[in-house]
Design a protein around this motif. Structure first.
Motif, PDB file in Angstrom:
ATOM      1  N   UNK A 139       1.135  -0.907  -0.147  1.00 11.99           N
ATOM      2  CA  UNK A 139      -0.172  -0.423  -0.128  1.00 11.99           C
ATOM      3  C   UNK A 139       0.707   1.134  -0.189  1.00 11.99           C
ATOM      4  N   UNK A 140       2.320   1.335   1.352  1.00 10.49           N
ATOM      5  CA  UNK A 140       2.872   2.294   0.840  1.00 10.49           C
ATOM      6  C   UNK A 140       3.434   1.956  -0.910  1.00 10.49           C
ATOM      7  N   UNK A 141       4.089   1.931  -1.221  1.00 12.81           N
ATOM      8  CA  UNK A 141       4.084   1.458  -2.832  1.00 12.81           C
ATOM      9  C   UNK A 141       3.100   2.409  -3.564  1.00 12.81           C
ATOM     10  N   UNK A 142       1.804   1.767  -3.759  1.00 11.53           N
ATOM     11  CA  UNK A 142       1.232   1.762  -4.355  1.00 11.53           C
ATOM     12  C   UNK A 142       0.807   3.970  -4.610  1.00 11.53           C
ATOM     13  N   UNK A 143       1.082   4.140  -3.053  1.00  7.28           N
ATOM     14  CA  UNK A 143       0.594   5.316  -2.707  1.00  7.28           C
ATOM     15  C   UNK A 143       1.702   6.239  -3.802  1.00  7.28           C
ATOM     16  N   UNK A 144       3.515   5.930  -3.247  1.00 12.64           N
ATOM     17  CA  UNK A 144       4.155   6.885  -3.605  1.00 12.64           C
ATOM     18  C   UNK A 144       4.061   6.483  -5.216  1.00 12.64           C
ATOM     19  N   UNK A 145       4.047   5.351  -5.775  1.00 11.13           N
ATOM     20  CA  UNK A 145       3.922   5.686  -7.588  1.00 11.13           C
ATOM     21  C   UNK A 145       2.937   6.098  -7.852  1.00 11.13           C
ATOM     22  N   UNK A 146       1.870   6.465  -7.392  1.00 12.15           N
ATOM     23  CA  UNK A 146       0.978   7.188  -7.711  1.00 12.15           C
ATOM     24  C   UNK A 146       1.419   8.564  -7.691  1.00 12.15           C
ATOM     25  N   UNK A 147       2.373   8.910  -7.244  1.00 14.35           N
ATOM     26  CA  UNK A 147       2.776  10.311  -7.279  1.00 14.35           C
ATOM     27  C   UNK A 147       2.992  11.579  -8.331  1.00 14.35           C
ATOM     28  N   UNK A 148       4.418   9.852  -9.064  1.00 13.29           N
ATOM     29  CA  UNK A 148       4.495  10.093 -10.292  1.00 13.29           C
ATOM     30  C   UNK A 148       4.232   8.986 -11.449  1.00 13.29           C
ATOM     31  N   UNK A 149       3.163   8.371 -11.150  1.00 14.99           N
ATOM     32  CA  UNK A 149       3.054   7.523 -12.309  1.00 14.99           C
ATOM     33  C   UNK A 149       1.946   7.289 -12.288  1.00 14.99           C
ATOM     34  N   UNK A 150       1.277   6.649 -13.243  1.00 10.60           N
ATOM     35  CA  UNK A 150      -0.552   6.381 -13.519  1.00 10.60           C
ATOM     36  C   UNK A 150      -0.186   4.583 -13.389  1.00 10.60           C
ATOM     37  N   UNK A 151      -0.732   3.845 -12.122  1.00 12.32           N
ATOM     38  CA  UNK A 151      -0.639   2.760 -12.226  1.00 12.32           C
ATOM     39  C   UNK A 151      -2.028   1.897 -12.410  1.00 12.32           C
ATOM     40  N   UNK A 152      -1.299   1.432 -13.647  1.00 14.88           N
ATOM     41  CA  UNK A 152      -2.949   0.552 -14.500  1.00 14.88           C
ATOM     42  C   UNK A 152      -2.980  -0.847 -13.545  1.00 14.88           C
TER      43      UNK A 152
END
Length: 338
Positions: A120-133
């Motif tokens: 869940x931490x990874x998802x939050x940080x990734x979505x600050x820079x990229x679009x999660x598909x």
């Protein structure tokens, strides 16, 4: 690494390094200082990713695969990682993830591996820079389990892109060959499946749940003593789906070298950074071994087979369908380039 040599069974194929091999393998690893002087494809750099990133060009890689330390206490052969509070761990992720994203092309793809505790931490940080598909969950069937909790047998991989309207994805390259349990016929003929001497099979599109992955173990030649090694088959799916031959792949936490080895076997260029010197040696030896064996366990005839289907593959007379010319042993001392 000054450890006593482990006593292994005669059939144990776990990678080891002999004393006489070390000088050559050492010469093929680049240092941070060497990276400062020259950046090139097909490098394994022994160093800290934060120190190396400023020497890597922005917008360079087609695909980035990241398997960072999870938010757990873990000893990576002397390099210890300590679990943190959630907020601290997310700050740790941001410290290197933001600049790593700068290295991705505008139409590039990034995958990040995680477990239930840190995903869940990874998802939050990734979505600050990229679009999660999407989030891929794969069955990591290893270990005996715990008496006071459910056995942890799943891990996640986050699939993210810079531009959701412009990215590469080749579903045809990652189809699966599955056994047909209840064959359906039309006019007595198979419908959407094939009869073979090895059994009845159907070619299917992949989902985001992968139950066909075997974690490396002692009888597999890709196995090392790395505590969290990712399977070659796992990374092959990511690379075949999200990169073309000749594309450039970056792994900022290279570990025992799975990303580099799979990239080489599949005709991609690679660049990896790893802080543990011994892991770099393992990665280099695996790359040299791949010159004689370009096969990927569980990938044959252009499709991914189910787990425990090796006998069926053999009955069809198929190994790896890739016929890659042997890699040169060395282009020059200290180089892994073609």
């Amino acid at each position: 690494m000054n450890e006593e040599r482990k006593q292994r069974a005669g059939r144990n194929r776990t990678l080891t390094i002999e004393a006489e091999e070390r000088p050559l393998l050492e010469s093929m690893i680049d240092s941070e200082a060497a990276l400062c002087r020259e950046f090139r494809d097909d490098m394994i750099v022994n160093g800290d990713v934060m120190s190396c990133l400023s020497h890597i060009p922005d917008g360079y890689f087609d695909l980035i695969i990241i398997d960072p330390p999870y938010n757990l206490d873990k000893d990576f052969h002397g390099n210890k990682f300590s679990a943190m509070r959630t907020g601290q761990y997310e700050d740790y992720l941001r410290s290197w993830f933001y600049p790593v994203c700068d290295k991705l092309k505008a139409d590039g793809t990034l995958y990040m591996c995680g477990d239930w505790k840190c995903t869940s931490s990874m998802q939050r940080v990734i979505e600050e820079k990229l679009t999660v598909l999407n989030r891929i969950s794969w069955q990591r069937e290893k270990g005996r389990g715990a008496k006071t909790n459910w056995k942890n047998s799943m891990e996640d991989i986050w699939f993210a892109v810079k531009n959701p309207k412009d990215y590469y994805f080749n579903v045809e390259a990652v189809k699966m060959k599955r056994r047909v349990v209840a064959p359906y016929r039309v006019n007595g003929r198979p419908k959407d499946w094939e009869e073979t001497e090895a059994g009845d099979f159907r070619i299917t599109c992949p989902s985001n749940f992968w139950d066909d992955i075997s974690v490396p173990f002692w009888s597999m030649p890709e196995n090392t003593d790395h505590p969290t090694q990712k399977p070659e088959k796992l990374y092959a799916k990511l690379m075949l789906a999200s990169s073309r031959e000749g594309d450039r792949v970056f792994d900022p936490f290279l570990g025992s070298g799975t990303a580099a080895v799979v990239a080489k076997k599949l005709g991609r260029r690679f660049f990896g950074v790893e802080i543990n010197r011994e892991y770099c040696l393992w990665a280099v030896k695996r790359l040299l071994n791949s010159a004689q064996d370009t096969s990927i366990q569980g990938y044959a005839d252009g499709v991914f087979w189910e787990r425990n289907s090796l006998n069926a593959q053999k009955r069809q007379g198929r190994g790896s369908t890739r016929h890659i010319p042997p890699l040169p042993f060395l282009c020059r001392q200290g180089s892994l380039s073609k």
